[in-house]
Design a protein around this motif. Structure first.
Motif, short mmCIF file in Angstrom:
data_model
loop_
_atom_site.label_atom_id
_atom_site.label_comp_id
_atom_site.label_asym_id
_atom_site.label_seq_id
_atom_site.Cartn_x
_atom_site.Cartn_y
_atom_site.Cartn_z
N GLU A 139 -16.08 3.41 -10.35
CA GLU A 139 -15.66 2.07 -9.89
C GLU A 139 -15.53 1.01 -11.00
O GLU A 139 -16.19 1.57 -12.06
N GLY A 140 -14.76 0.07 -10.82
CA GLY A 140 -14.63 -0.70 -11.93
C GLY A 140 -14.58 -2.22 -11.18
O GLY A 140 -13.77 -2.40 -10.45
N ASP A 141 -15.05 -3.34 -12.03
CA ASP A 141 -15.10 -4.63 -11.37
C ASP A 141 -13.95 -5.32 -12.30
O ASP A 141 -13.76 -5.43 -13.51
N LEU A 142 -12.98 -6.02 -11.53
CA LEU A 142 -11.95 -6.85 -11.99
C LEU A 142 -11.90 -8.19 -11.23
O LEU A 142 -12.10 -8.33 -10.08
N ASP A 143 -11.62 -9.11 -12.15
CA ASP A 143 -11.53 -10.53 -11.52
C ASP A 143 -9.74 -10.94 -11.84
O ASP A 143 -9.63 -10.76 -12.97
N VAL A 144 -9.30 -11.04 -10.75
CA VAL A 144 -7.82 -11.20 -11.01
C VAL A 144 -7.37 -12.57 -11.46
O VAL A 144 -6.13 -13.04 -11.59
N ARG A 145 -8.35 -13.50 -11.86
CA ARG A 145 -8.02 -14.97 -12.09
C ARG A 145 -6.99 -14.95 -13.49
O ARG A 145 -6.13 -15.63 -13.36
N ASN B 153 0.76 -1.25 0.03
CA ASN B 153 0.02 -0.03 -0.15
C ASN B 153 0.91 1.41 -0.01
O ASN B 153 0.46 2.21 0.68
N LYS B 154 2.05 1.41 -0.70
CA LYS B 154 2.83 2.59 -0.71
C LYS B 154 2.24 3.47 -1.92
O LYS B 154 2.86 4.88 -1.83
N GLY B 155 1.23 3.10 -2.48
CA GLY B 155 0.69 3.88 -3.52
C GLY B 155 -0.54 3.23 -4.10
O GLY B 155 -0.89 2.05 -4.07
N PRO B 156 -1.44 3.71 -5.03
CA PRO B 156 -2.54 3.32 -5.63
C PRO B 156 -2.23 2.36 -6.73
O PRO B 156 -0.87 2.23 -6.99
N ASN B 157 -2.75 1.21 -6.92
CA ASN B 157 -2.54 0.03 -7.88
C ASN B 157 -2.92 1.00 -9.52
O ASN B 157 -3.51 1.86 -9.23
N ALA B 158 -2.37 0.09 -10.45
CA ALA B 158 -2.50 0.47 -11.86
C ALA B 158 -3.94 0.71 -12.21
O ALA B 158 -4.29 1.76 -12.90
N VAL B 159 -4.85 -0.11 -11.90
CA VAL B 159 -6.28 0.06 -12.47
C VAL B 159 -6.90 1.14 -11.62
O VAL B 159 -7.83 1.64 -12.04
N GLU B 160 -6.52 1.35 -10.35
CA GLU B 160 -7.37 2.45 -9.70
C GLU B 160 -6.74 3.59 -10.24
O GLU B 160 -7.48 4.59 -10.38
N LEU B 161 -5.39 3.76 -10.77
CA LEU B 161 -5.17 5.10 -11.61
C LEU B 161 -5.75 5.09 -12.72
O LEU B 161 -6.28 6.29 -13.08
N LEU B 162 -6.17 4.27 -13.42
CA LEU B 162 -6.99 4.18 -14.57
C LEU B 162 -8.15 4.90 -14.49
O LEU B 162 -8.77 5.70 -15.01
N LEU B 163 -8.91 4.56 -13.26
CA LEU B 163 -10.03 5.07 -12.93
C LEU B 163 -10.09 6.64 -12.72
O LEU B 163 -10.61 7.29 -13.11
N GLN B 164 -8.88 6.82 -11.88
CA GLN B 164 -8.52 8.20 -11.57
C GLN B 164 -8.54 9.13 -12.83
O GLN B 164 -8.99 10.25 -12.88
N ALA B 165 -7.80 8.50 -13.69
CA ALA B 165 -7.52 9.36 -15.00
C ALA B 165 -8.84 9.56 -15.83
O ALA B 165 -8.97 10.72 -16.38
N LEU B 166 -9.80 8.65 -15.73
CA LEU B 166 -10.78 8.77 -16.29
C LEU B 166 -11.70 9.91 -15.74
O LEU B 166 -12.53 10.93 -16.33
N GLY B 167 -11.89 9.85 -14.40
CA GLY B 167 -12.32 11.12 -13.60
C GLY B 167 -11.82 12.51 -13.98
O GLY B 167 -12.55 13.56 -14.21
#
Lengths: 188, 188
Positions: free
Chosen positions: A121-127, A81-95
């Protein structure tokens, strides 16, 4: 009496209109190559840097220092948790993209904005990411709720503007439509 | 003599394997809903926040404080360079995603990584964003160069891993393939 508003919603409308005219006269003025770089530190932790970009074939020199970002994962995804993860950044960029598009286009239309926010918000399945059979690796769906307040526009105008912003948003286009991504690896 | 390595490249391989087994046993363990929010401040300047997310239907509580980000545009795009812009963040996200995928999968395969970096660039024509006829609003192309060093893997293994990471990267999938994006606006 003539009202001359050059700045609306913090957007310099004269500069916006002048930019549009400059690009009409020379489409190269509208071309950009944006850049970012990242260096891996440890585990899921990376340091990112966003510096200068190319505009109309020349490096823009307005940034004295690059922006520095940290990327990491939460413990449940092996990080600290030293920073947001990559897909969270993607959502931030869209906003961010939606908001810039909204207030700039509102300014051009003479619409004052007093409040504007986005929840994403975005749904993601890590499988798939973990090598298991499952959904696609990326988001299966992204949902965005915008909230806006304006003292001089109707609800219909504001909703129509939201649709216009969606249709012209660079980040939404990057997510809703496929981009050619070319990746090469140099082994040292 | 048995060598037991539980941490490689800063990745806890035991935790990684246990996570995979847990998801195999219950696919819901692999499901996430990530979130971000942003609030417009002035002009092209926005404040973003990335806080808690949903994992397996429950809110993950590992983050005491949200991450805060600033988004802005450079002067040539009507801003004041208070932060990177939205499409630059998108490139940064791709670099972070690739690096996490690379070092985690390397760890699972017994490959040590000593250096890993990414450079990313994307071409964008702002005409559509500005309401002019032109290219699509988003990136027309993204190019990535990765650089990796490993003391115990062949070039072929490292290049093959890069392809695997591309195929399973959540952010690359979000960019290379279309996502359904639903946007609603609430007027206050």
């Amino acid at each position: 009496m003539t009202e001359t508003v050059t700045v609306r919603n913090g957007i310099d409308v004269d500069q916006l209109l002048a930019t549009i005219e400059a690009i009409k006269a020379d489409p190269a003025v509208g071309t950009f190559t944006f850049r970012a770089s990242s260096r891996w530190r440890d585990g899921t932790y990376n340091l990112g840097e966003i510096g200068r970009f190319i505009h109309a074939g020349l490096e823009d020199e307005s940034r004295a220092e690059p922006f520095r970002l940290e990327g990491d994962e939460p413990p449940v995804l092996l990080g600290r948790n030293k920073g947001p993860n990559a897909v969270e950044l993607l959502l931030q960029a869209l906003g961010f993209c939606y908001a810039v598009g909204y207030v700039a286009n509102a300014a051009a239309r003479g619409i004052d904005i007093t409040d504007m926010e986005y929840e994403l918000e975005g749904d993601l399945d890590v499988r798939s990411f973990l090598g298991l059979a499952g959904e696609r690796p990326g988001f299966t769906a992204i949902r965005v709720t915008g909230r806006v307040a304006s003292p001089n526009a109707t609800k219909e105008q504001l909703v129509e503007l939201s649709q216009y912003v969606q249709d012209t948003s660079p980040v939404r286009d990057c997510l809703a439509n496929p981009i050619p991504v070319t990746t090469t690896l140099e082994v040292r």
